[in-house]
Design a protein around this motif. Sequence first.
Motif, short mmCIF file in Angstrom:
data_model
loop_
_atom_site.label_atom_id
_atom_site.label_comp_id
_atom_site.label_asym_id
_atom_site.label_seq_id
_atom_site.Cartn_x
_atom_site.Cartn_y
_atom_site.Cartn_z
N GLU A 100 -1.91 10.16 5.69
CA GLU A 100 -1.30 11.05 6.67
C GLU A 100 -1.47 10.52 8.10
O GLU A 100 -0.56 10.58 8.90
CB GLU A 100 -1.92 12.44 6.55
CG GLU A 100 -1.34 13.44 7.53
CD GLU A 100 -2.03 14.79 7.42
OE1 GLU A 100 -1.87 15.58 8.37
OE2 GLU A 100 -2.73 15.03 6.43
N HIS A 101 -2.65 9.98 8.41
CA HIS A 101 -2.95 9.58 9.78
C HIS A 101 -2.90 8.08 10.04
O HIS A 101 -2.80 7.66 11.18
CB HIS A 101 -4.34 10.09 10.18
CG HIS A 101 -4.43 11.57 10.19
ND1 HIS A 101 -5.01 12.28 9.17
CD2 HIS A 101 -3.99 12.48 11.09
CE1 HIS A 101 -4.94 13.56 9.44
NE2 HIS A 101 -4.33 13.72 10.60
N THR A 102 -3.04 7.29 9.01
CA THR A 102 -3.10 5.84 9.22
C THR A 102 -2.09 5.13 8.35
O THR A 102 -1.71 5.60 7.28
CB THR A 102 -4.51 5.31 8.88
OG1 THR A 102 -4.82 5.66 7.54
CG2 THR A 102 -5.55 5.87 9.81
N LYS A 103 -1.68 4.00 8.81
CA LYS A 103 -0.76 3.13 8.07
C LYS A 103 -1.44 1.79 7.87
O LYS A 103 -2.03 1.24 8.80
CB LYS A 103 0.55 2.92 8.84
CG LYS A 103 1.28 4.19 9.18
CD LYS A 103 1.91 4.78 7.96
CE LYS A 103 2.77 5.96 8.36
NZ LYS A 103 2.47 7.16 7.62
N PHE A 104 -1.37 1.27 6.67
CA PHE A 104 -1.96 -0.03 6.38
C PHE A 104 -0.98 -0.82 5.55
O PHE A 104 -0.49 -0.35 4.53
CB PHE A 104 -3.29 0.13 5.62
CG PHE A 104 -3.97 -1.18 5.36
CD1 PHE A 104 -4.57 -1.88 6.39
CD2 PHE A 104 -3.98 -1.72 4.09
CE1 PHE A 104 -5.20 -3.08 6.16
CE2 PHE A 104 -4.61 -2.93 3.84
CZ PHE A 104 -5.22 -3.62 4.89
N ASP A 105 -0.66 -2.01 6.01
CA ASP A 105 0.26 -2.89 5.30
C ASP A 105 -0.50 -3.60 4.20
O ASP A 105 -1.18 -4.59 4.43
CB ASP A 105 0.88 -3.89 6.28
CG ASP A 105 1.93 -4.75 5.62
OD1 ASP A 105 2.38 -4.41 4.51
OD2 ASP A 105 2.31 -5.77 6.22
N ASN A 106 -0.39 -3.10 3.00
CA ASN A 106 -1.15 -3.62 1.86
C ASN A 106 -0.28 -4.58 1.05
O ASN A 106 -0.12 -4.42 -0.16
CB ASN A 106 -1.64 -2.46 1.00
CG ASN A 106 -2.74 -2.87 0.08
OD1 ASN A 106 -3.29 -3.96 0.21
ND2 ASN A 106 -3.07 -2.01 -0.86
N THR A 107 0.30 -5.56 1.73
CA THR A 107 1.16 -6.53 1.05
C THR A 107 0.52 -7.91 1.12
O THR A 107 -0.37 -8.15 1.94
CB THR A 107 2.55 -6.58 1.72
OG1 THR A 107 2.39 -7.03 3.07
CG2 THR A 107 3.23 -5.22 1.71
#
Length: 105
Positions: free
Chosen positions: A81-88
């Motif tokens: 909800e609060h954070t975005k993480f590019d897990n690619t």
Amino acid sequence: LGCNNQEKQKDIMCSPSEAITPTKVSDTSVSWMATLKYVLAAAFLSVSILEFSLWFPFVLPGLTSAASKTYIPAFFVYDEEHTKFDNTPWTYNTDYLLTIVMSIL
């Protein structure tokens, strides 16, 4: 001609009085103590910089509300909800590539 060649070789070679003599290295405990001091100083400096970087955005005059809205410490727990993480793979491969390049430099 042969005598002249020997004259040139004399100029190239060092005489025994000019030879480099090895010197005795002083006590190794001194170098270990110096190394320990540098390691402890680096550890202290690293922790100090970390603490400063976590404190500084919230004490800037006029920008504290912006810091609290944009800077959310995750500490490796990512809330969708609060954070975005590019897990690619792009993220991980870029990190590994930068690590290799900076290690070489």
